[in-house]
Design a protein around this motif. Structure first.
Motif, PDB file in Angstrom:
ATOM      1  N   GLU A 106      11.644  27.056   3.227  1.00 31.11           N
ATOM      2  CA  GLU A 106      11.747  25.630   3.531  1.00 31.11           C
ATOM      3  C   GLU A 106      10.373  25.006   3.730  1.00 31.11           C
ATOM      4  O   GLU A 106       9.434  25.657   4.218  1.00 31.11           O
ATOM      5  N   ILE A 107      10.284  23.739   3.337  1.00 28.08           N
ATOM      6  CA  ILE A 107       9.080  22.943   3.538  1.00 28.08           C
ATOM      7  C   ILE A 107       9.505  21.591   4.098  1.00 28.08           C
ATOM      8  O   ILE A 107      10.694  21.257   4.134  1.00 28.08           O
ATOM      9  N   GLY A 108       8.527  20.822   4.541  1.00 28.22           N
ATOM     10  CA  GLY A 108       8.802  19.475   5.019  1.00 28.22           C
ATOM     11  C   GLY A 108       8.441  18.450   3.958  1.00 28.22           C
ATOM     12  O   GLY A 108       7.394  18.558   3.315  1.00 28.22           O
ATOM     13  N   ILE A 109       9.314  17.449   3.771  1.00 27.01           N
ATOM     14  CA  ILE A 109       9.065  16.353   2.832  1.00 27.01           C
ATOM     15  C   ILE A 109       8.977  15.062   3.642  1.00 27.01           C
ATOM     16  O   ILE A 109       9.932  14.674   4.333  1.00 27.01           O
ATOM     17  N   VAL A 110       7.838  14.401   3.589  1.00 28.64           N
ATOM     18  CA  VAL A 110       7.621  13.153   4.326  1.00 28.64           C
ATOM     19  C   VAL A 110       7.457  12.036   3.313  1.00 28.64           C
ATOM     20  O   VAL A 110       6.542  12.070   2.471  1.00 28.64           O
ATOM     21  N   ARG A 111       8.359  11.035   3.379  1.00 29.23           N
ATOM     22  CA  ARG A 111       8.290   9.893   2.481  1.00 29.23           C
ATOM     23  C   ARG A 111       7.961   8.642   3.284  1.00 29.23           C
ATOM     24  O   ARG A 111       8.456   8.458   4.396  1.00 29.23           O
ATOM     25  N   THR A 112       7.141   7.781   2.691  1.00 28.72           N
ATOM     26  CA  THR A 112       6.721   6.540   3.352  1.00 28.72           C
ATOM     27  C   THR A 112       7.273   5.357   2.571  1.00 28.72           C
ATOM     28  O   THR A 112       7.073   5.250   1.357  1.00 28.72           O
ATOM     29  N   ASN A 113       7.967   4.447   3.295  1.00 28.64           N
ATOM     30  CA  ASN A 113       8.500   3.236   2.670  1.00 28.64           C
ATOM     31  C   ASN A 113       7.334   2.306   2.349  1.00 28.64           C
ATOM     32  O   ASN A 113       6.604   1.892   3.256  1.00 28.64           O
ATOM     33  N   PRO A 114       7.121   1.970   1.056  1.00 24.92           N
ATOM     34  CA  PRO A 114       5.963   1.119   0.715  1.00 24.92           C
ATOM     35  C   PRO A 114       6.005  -0.256   1.376  1.00 24.92           C
ATOM     36  O   PRO A 114       4.968  -0.860   1.640  1.00 24.92           O
ATOM     37  N   GLY A 115       7.213  -0.754   1.653  1.00 19.96           N
ATOM     38  CA  GLY A 115       7.316  -2.096   2.248  1.00 19.96           C
ATOM     39  C   GLY A 115       7.079  -2.115   3.733  1.00 19.96           C
ATOM     40  O   GLY A 115       6.268  -2.896   4.248  1.00 19.96           O
ATOM     41  N   SER A 116       7.772  -1.223   4.456  1.00 16.44           N
ATOM     42  CA  SER A 116       7.697  -1.249   5.921  1.00 16.44           C
ATOM     43  C   SER A 116       6.700  -0.253   6.491  1.00 16.44           C
ATOM     44  O   SER A 116       6.289  -0.377   7.645  1.00 16.44           O
ATOM     45  N   GLY A 117       6.345   0.745   5.686  1.00 15.18           N
ATOM     46  CA  GLY A 117       5.452   1.774   6.196  1.00 15.18           C
ATOM     47  C   GLY A 117       6.149   2.818   7.023  1.00 15.18           C
ATOM     48  O   GLY A 117       5.499   3.734   7.536  1.00 15.18           O
ATOM     49  N   ALA A 118       7.466   2.706   7.145  1.00 14.12           N
ATOM     50  CA  ALA A 118       8.211   3.679   7.933  1.00 14.12           C
ATOM     51  C   ALA A 118       8.256   5.016   7.209  1.00 14.12           C
ATOM     52  O   ALA A 118       8.367   5.079   5.981  1.00 14.12           O
ATOM     53  N   GLN A 119       8.186   6.090   7.979  1.00 13.55           N
ATOM     54  CA  GLN A 119       8.198   7.433   7.420  1.00 13.55           C
ATOM     55  C   GLN A 119       9.505   8.134   7.761  1.00 13.55           C
ATOM     56  O   GLN A 119      10.033   7.994   8.869  1.00 13.55           O
ATOM     57  N   THR A 120      10.013   8.897   6.798  1.00 15.58           N
ATOM     58  CA  THR A 120      11.192   9.736   7.027  1.00 15.58           C
ATOM     59  C   THR A 120      10.828  11.162   6.656  1.00 15.58           C
ATOM     60  O   THR A 120      10.132  11.411   5.668  1.00 15.58           O
TER      61      THR A 120
END
Length: 471
Positions: A106-120
């Protein structure tokens, strides 16, 4: 962006064999290093490090060794040390290798919303990393791709088999604990050298100035800092060919052998010559470096005109003489062996500006050798051979006969000064006899006779000779 985060235990990164008591991480590089570079894409590296070695068995890491190391040639010496086992780890840490090593984990995947900058952040299992990365996230299967959404991949640890740079690990058995100097030596490919020379020839003064350079090229995968460096002129015997080693195919070198003398800092060693460079040099990976080898002024030199005639025939047109510059590396500052290389010759024009007139490859030359640099052909100095007659004069055996050749050579000189042209007649056989010579010749070898023909300015000289030789 792919990155590794968080500290990890040294024991996980450098897992020791069960029989080693302790794992010690060596210094990041050698305390000092020396290089001996040969003509054949091979070099000897001597790597000296001060290590803190515990008593008994331990494993020492030697990062920074050449990526092109030949592991079977490694030797390690130090007070009270014996080598139990050694490993060369050359699987380097790269984003691609890191992902390949994560397959099944397993690895971690971090995505950033280009509009809000929020990360998941999500956890994903890596299913494959072949032509792309296939992930399982919960109950869905995704392909990690560049679709414009900023994405980071987080790894929990660096795999044990990946190294930031090539590393040699050695399991040692030490008689006692303590800090001691150890010398690691090995052969590596990827290091080459060649010699180049510049000769500034003054024909009127009958001398030249000679400058020589050693060009080092490093594609070994390692940088060698402040290395005491030697280059070796002459070939040593290697098994296999350059870049690979085939135990069934021995390759024997055939370089010129030295005369056993030492001068100018170089020395003869087992029929090759070793040239220490005057100062320590840093040879970076993927770098070509030039270092001065020789700088000699006022070396006696002369110009030579030469024409070699192969066989007995009549030439319909005059043949240009070959021009060369001759000097001996046996006096003054040039009294030293010269490694093989290209010599480029320059002369000054009427305005005093240096002009390139030609270059020639020369072989390894022991001190005292006569060196000839062929610079080209002279259109104003020519030789025209003519076969006046030929007759068979005797026949002793079924396959052996003698022929008498009457030859005439017209040597012309359109220059404003007199010259001497060396005419070499080749193609001689057994029991050669020279008679009726207008200029006395000499046998250079069993198949070649040489005449030195003086020719006046803007004039010509006819050389005649009768040559009786066996077929």
């Amino acid at each position: 962006m792919i990155r590794a985060i968080g500290p990890f235990a040294l024991a996980l990164l450098l897992a020791a064999p069960a029989n080693a008591q302790q794992v010690e991480e060596g210094p990041g590089g050698p305390d000092r290093v020396s290089l001996t570079v040969y003509n054949q894409n091979i070099a000897l590296v001597e790597d000296v490090r001060n290590l803190n070695v515990p008593a008994g068995r331990s494993r020492q890491e030697f990062p920074g060794v050449s990526a092109s190391i030949r592991p079977e040639t490694v030797g390690l010496s130090g007070r009270g040390l014996s080598v139990v086992e050694q490993n060369f780890d050359y699987d380097l840490l790269t984003p691609g290798k890191l992902m390949e090593s994560a397959v099944g984990n397993e690895i971690g995947i971090v995505r950033t919303n280009p509009g809000s900058g929020a990360q998941t952040t999500e956890r994903a299992r890596v299913l494959a990393a072949n032509q792309g990365v296939v992930l399982q996230i919960g109950d869905r299967i995704e392909v990690l791709r560049d679709d414009g959404v900023p994405t980071r991949v987080i790894f929990d640890r660096v795999p044990q088999n990946l190294r930031p740079r090539p590393t040699l690990s050695v399991t040692l058995d030490a008689e006692g604990a303590g800090r001691r100097e150890t010398t690691l030596s090995y052969l590596t490919s990827g290091l080459t050298w060649k010699a180049d020379y510049v000769a500034r020839f003054d024909e009127k003064a009958g001398q030249l100035d000679l400058t020589g350079w050693v060009t080092l090229t490093n594609n070994s995968g390692a940088t060698f800092s402040n290395a005491q460096t030697r280059v070796v002129a002459g070939d040593v015997n290697l098994i296999g060919n350059q870049g690979g080693y085939n135990p069934r195919q021995p390759v024997r070198g055939g370089g010129v052998r030295g005369n056993g003398t030492q001068s100018g800092g170089e020395g003869a060693l087992a029929d090759v010559y070793v040239y220490p460079l005057p100062e320590a040099v840093t040879v970076a990976n993927n770098q070509t470096k030039q270092v001065g080898l020789i700088d000699a002024a006022g070396v006696p030199a002369t110009k030579r005109y030469l024409r070699v005639i192969n066989g007995f025939f009549t030439a319909e047109q005059p043949i240009a003489a070959e021009v060369g510059v001759i000097f001996t590396n046996g006096s003054g500052a040039a009294a030293r062996a010269l490694p093989a290389g290209v010599i480029r010759v320059y002369v000054k024009d009427e305005a005093g500006e240096p002009r390139f007139i030609g270059e020639s490859q020369v072989d390894h030359s022991p001190a005292g050798s006569e060196i000839v640099v062929t610079t080209g052909d002279a259109f104003d100095v020519t030789v025209q051979p003519r076969l006046v007659s030929s007759e068979r004069v005797s026949k002793r055996l079924v396959d052996y006969f003698r022929t008498r050749y009457a030859m005439e050579y017209t040597v012309r000189n359109a220059r404003p000064e007199a010259v001497t042209v060396e005419v070499r007649q080749r193609g001689l056989g057994r029991d050669t006899e020279l008679t009726e010579q207008s200029i006395e010749g000499e046998m250079r070898d069993a198949r070649t006779v040489v005449w030195r023909v003086p020719v006046p300015a803007n004039g010509e000289t006819k050389l005649t000779a009768t040559i009786t030789t066996g077929g």
